[in-house]
Scaffold this motif. Structure first.
Motif, mmCIF file in Angstrom:
data_model
loop_
_atom_site.group_PDB
_atom_site.id
_atom_site.type_symbol
_atom_site.label_atom_id
_atom_site.label_comp_id
_atom_site.label_asym_id
_atom_site.label_seq_id
_atom_site.Cartn_x
_atom_site.Cartn_y
_atom_site.Cartn_z
ATOM 1 N N VAL A 176 -5.086 -25.667 -11.443
ATOM 2 C CA VAL A 176 -4.511 -24.874 -12.538
ATOM 3 C C VAL A 176 -5.212 -23.520 -12.623
ATOM 4 O O VAL A 176 -4.565 -22.480 -12.747
ATOM 5 C CB VAL A 176 -4.604 -25.630 -13.880
ATOM 6 N N MET A 177 -6.538 -23.527 -12.554
ATOM 7 C CA MET A 177 -7.271 -22.264 -12.630
ATOM 8 C C MET A 177 -6.955 -21.368 -11.434
ATOM 9 O O MET A 177 -6.826 -20.149 -11.584
ATOM 10 C CB MET A 177 -8.778 -22.514 -12.724
ATOM 11 N N ASN A 194 -4.234 -16.496 -9.510
ATOM 12 C CA ASN A 194 -3.277 -15.881 -8.601
ATOM 13 C C ASN A 194 -2.177 -15.125 -9.342
ATOM 14 O O ASN A 194 -1.638 -14.152 -8.836
ATOM 15 C CB ASN A 194 -2.644 -16.936 -7.683
ATOM 16 N N GLN A 195 -1.840 -15.591 -10.545
ATOM 17 C CA GLN A 195 -0.750 -14.974 -11.296
ATOM 18 C C GLN A 195 -1.203 -13.810 -12.171
ATOM 19 O O GLN A 195 -0.418 -12.915 -12.466
ATOM 20 C CB GLN A 195 -0.060 -16.028 -12.165
ATOM 21 N N LEU A 196 -2.462 -13.843 -12.600
ATOM 22 C CA LEU A 196 -2.955 -12.818 -13.511
ATOM 23 C C LEU A 196 -4.111 -12.070 -12.872
ATOM 24 O O LEU A 196 -5.195 -12.616 -12.702
ATOM 25 C CB LEU A 196 -3.434 -13.450 -14.829
ATOM 26 N N THR A 208 -13.266 -18.790 -15.028
ATOM 27 C CA THR A 208 -13.371 -20.211 -14.719
ATOM 28 C C THR A 208 -12.933 -20.997 -15.944
ATOM 29 O O THR A 208 -12.777 -20.439 -17.034
ATOM 30 C CB THR A 208 -14.823 -20.609 -14.371
ATOM 31 N N LEU A 209 -12.773 -22.283 -15.768
ATOM 32 C CA LEU A 209 -12.426 -23.137 -16.902
ATOM 33 C C LEU A 209 -13.509 -23.061 -17.977
ATOM 34 O O LEU A 209 -13.223 -23.089 -19.166
ATOM 35 C CB LEU A 209 -12.232 -24.577 -16.426
ATOM 36 N N HIS A 210 -14.746 -22.901 -17.563
ATOM 37 C CA HIS A 210 -15.841 -22.801 -18.534
ATOM 38 C C HIS A 210 -15.725 -21.535 -19.386
ATOM 39 O O HIS A 210 -16.159 -21.521 -20.534
ATOM 40 C CB HIS A 210 -17.191 -22.852 -17.811
ATOM 41 N N ASP A 211 -15.132 -20.477 -18.833
ATOM 42 C CA ASP A 211 -14.911 -19.267 -19.623
ATOM 43 C C ASP A 211 -13.955 -19.543 -20.776
ATOM 44 O O ASP A 211 -14.138 -19.033 -21.885
ATOM 45 C CB ASP A 211 -14.353 -18.139 -18.757
#
Length: 124
Positions: free
Chosen positions: A46-47, A52-54, A61-64
């Protein structure tokens, strides 16, 4: 879950309404894994897709996302204990022994406020 304990996340009414509109597969999970029998566990994919899209998200990262949520909780005046429970941190030390209150209602209010924040922010 890495604590090996259930982590109850009170969902906002708007999110529950959205979930109720999704057909649930026979597995019983709303978000299913690749084998159609186990829960979703593909956050890395997902990340990667988000990056890739943005263009602006290339280094996130997911942690962000987790840190953003936790910081917002503090900025919004959610007390420290509730904020930590919202992100799945369990009480430590003597507090773990004597304070058995799960703060479910406080967490519900925090998640409802977060949902409103996301909805309002997405309309800007």
């Amino acid at each position: 879950y890495k604590t090996r304990r259930d982590h109850i996340v009170p969902l906002s009414p708007k999110f529950v309404k959205l979930l109720n509109e999704i057909p649930v597969p026979h597995s019983g999970y709303v978000f299913i894994g690749r084998d159609q029998k186990s829960p979703f566990n593909g956050t890395r994919g997902v990340m990667t897709s988000i990056r890739n899209q943005l263009d602006a998200a290339k280094h996130y990262t997911l942690h962000d996302l987790r840190r953003t949520f936790r910081t917002w909780l503090s900025r919004s005046g959610i007390d420290e204990v509730t904020a930590e429970r919202c992100i799945g941190h369990l009480p430590q030390g003597i507090v773990k022994v004597y304070d058995l209150y799960n703060r479910l209602e406080e967490r519900r209010l925090a998640f409802d406020a977060w949902a409103e924040h996301v909805i309002i922010s997405s309309k800007k």
